[in-house]
Motif scaffolding. Structure first.
Motif, PDB file in Angstrom:
ATOM      1  N   PHE A 141       0.831  -1.198   0.000  1.00 50.47           N
ATOM      2  CA  PHE A 141       0.000   0.000   0.000  1.00 50.47           C
ATOM      3  C   PHE A 141       0.868   1.250   0.000  1.00 50.47           C
ATOM      4  O   PHE A 141       1.928   1.292   0.619  1.00 50.47           O
ATOM      5  CB  PHE A 141      -0.928   0.014   1.212  1.00 50.47           C
TER       6      PHE A 141
ATOM      7  N   GLN B  18      -1.012  -5.311  15.364  1.00 50.46           N
ATOM      8  CA  GLN B  18      -2.339  -5.815  15.735  1.00 50.46           C
ATOM      9  C   GLN B  18      -2.615  -5.576  17.212  1.00 50.46           C
ATOM     10  O   GLN B  18      -3.707  -5.143  17.591  1.00 50.46           O
ATOM     11  CB  GLN B  18      -2.444  -7.301  15.406  1.00 50.46           C
TER      12      GLN B  18
ATOM     13  N   GLU C  71      -2.982  -1.844  13.004  1.00 50.66           N
ATOM     14  CA  GLU C  71      -2.743  -2.703  11.849  1.00 50.66           C
ATOM     15  C   GLU C  71      -3.070  -1.995  10.541  1.00 50.66           C
ATOM     16  O   GLU C  71      -2.418  -2.229   9.511  1.00 50.66           O
ATOM     17  CB  GLU C  71      -3.571  -3.977  11.975  1.00 50.66           C
ATOM     18  N   ASP C  72      -4.061  -1.090  10.571  1.00 52.44           N
ATOM     19  CA  ASP C  72      -4.456  -0.394   9.344  1.00 52.44           C
ATOM     20  C   ASP C  72      -3.409   0.608   8.870  1.00 52.44           C
ATOM     21  O   ASP C  72      -3.495   1.127   7.756  1.00 52.44           O
ATOM     22  CB  ASP C  72      -5.795   0.305   9.541  1.00 52.44           C
TER      23      ASP C  72
ATOM     24  N   ALA D 118      -1.765  -5.663   3.699  1.00 54.56           N
ATOM     25  CA  ALA D 118      -3.062  -6.112   4.189  1.00 54.56           C
ATOM     26  C   ALA D 118      -3.134  -7.632   4.090  1.00 54.56           C
ATOM     27  O   ALA D 118      -2.394  -8.254   3.328  1.00 54.56           O
ATOM     28  CB  ALA D 118      -4.190  -5.483   3.379  1.00 54.56           C
TER      29      ALA D 118
ATOM     30  N   TYR E 288      -1.674 -12.406   5.004  1.00 54.95           N
ATOM     31  CA  TYR E 288      -0.238 -12.268   5.225  1.00 54.95           C
ATOM     32  C   TYR E 288       0.449 -13.575   4.834  1.00 54.95           C
ATOM     33  O   TYR E 288       0.357 -14.572   5.550  1.00 54.95           O
ATOM     34  CB  TYR E 288       0.031 -11.940   6.690  1.00 54.95           C
TER      35      TYR E 288
END
Length: 200
Positions: free
Chosen positions: A20, A141, A146-147, A152, A155
């Motif tokens: 990302f 997490q 996590e975001d 994403a 994993y």
């Protein structure tokens, strides 16, 4: 492999498949590009900068490395009339064959898109790299952030290509090394190059 012409977005950090990338877009050349890609469902190419600045400067011409990654827009938020927050995901590696700067300083390139990585199990001596990445994910997490990770689920911590690409996105390594990693079609060899950075 396929050849096509695409708009380019040179960046210092680069992008890898399935990673990302968050962009703050305010230059005219990229505002037009993002809106067009969003409306027409097009992808654009992210290429590591060999020289020059991410923000256009008078009298300065950027120099681009010869490898990059296609990016697909997944979210656009308008922060101000001329400022967009854009989230993208990397799709496929490509070789940049030819490129030229056009209107408003926007780059276009003739590229050869590379095949998706094949599944490649992690050898025992490379397992610590997967373990360390797993720890990073677990910590995020536990902290509820996590975001914020540049990745994403799922994993795929058992796959050389996926683990190598995630470290490629995360590590603050020089742009020429990121271009070299993007050029490497052998997933295990790509992860071994990452391993050398940890050793150094």
């Amino acid at each position: 492999m396929t050849t096509e012409e695409v708009p380019l977005f040179p960046l210092s950090q680069g992008l890898f498949p399935e990673g990302f990338l968050s962009l703050m877009v305010f230059e005219v050349r990229y505002l037009h590009l993002m809106k067009r890609c969003q409306h027409e469902g097009l992808e654009f190419g992210v290429v590591p900068l060999a020289a020059g600045s991410e923000v256009q400067k008078a009298g300065e011409i950027e120099q681009l490395h010869g490898w990059g990654c296609m990016a697909r827009i997944v979210q656009v938020e308008s922060l101000q009339p001329a400022v967009l927050a854009v989230k993208c995901i990397g799709t496929q590696r490509f070789r940049l064959d030819e490129h030229a700067r056009g209107a408003f300083g926007l780059w276009h390139g003739q590229i050869t898109v590379q095949a998706h990585d094949l599944d490649c199990p992690i050898q025992e001596d490379l397992q610590p790299l997967a373990n360390r990445l797993g720890e990073l994910i677990a910590t995020a997490q536990q902290q509820g952030i996590e975001d914020r990770l540049p990745m994403a689920p799922p994993y795929r911590l058992d796959d050389c290509g996926w683990v190598a690409n995630r470290w490629g996105d995360i590590l603050p390594i020089p742009s020429d090394e990121k271009a070299t990693l993007l050029s490497e079609s052998d997933c295990e060899a790509r992860l071994r190059r990452i391993q050398k950075w940890f050793e150094e």
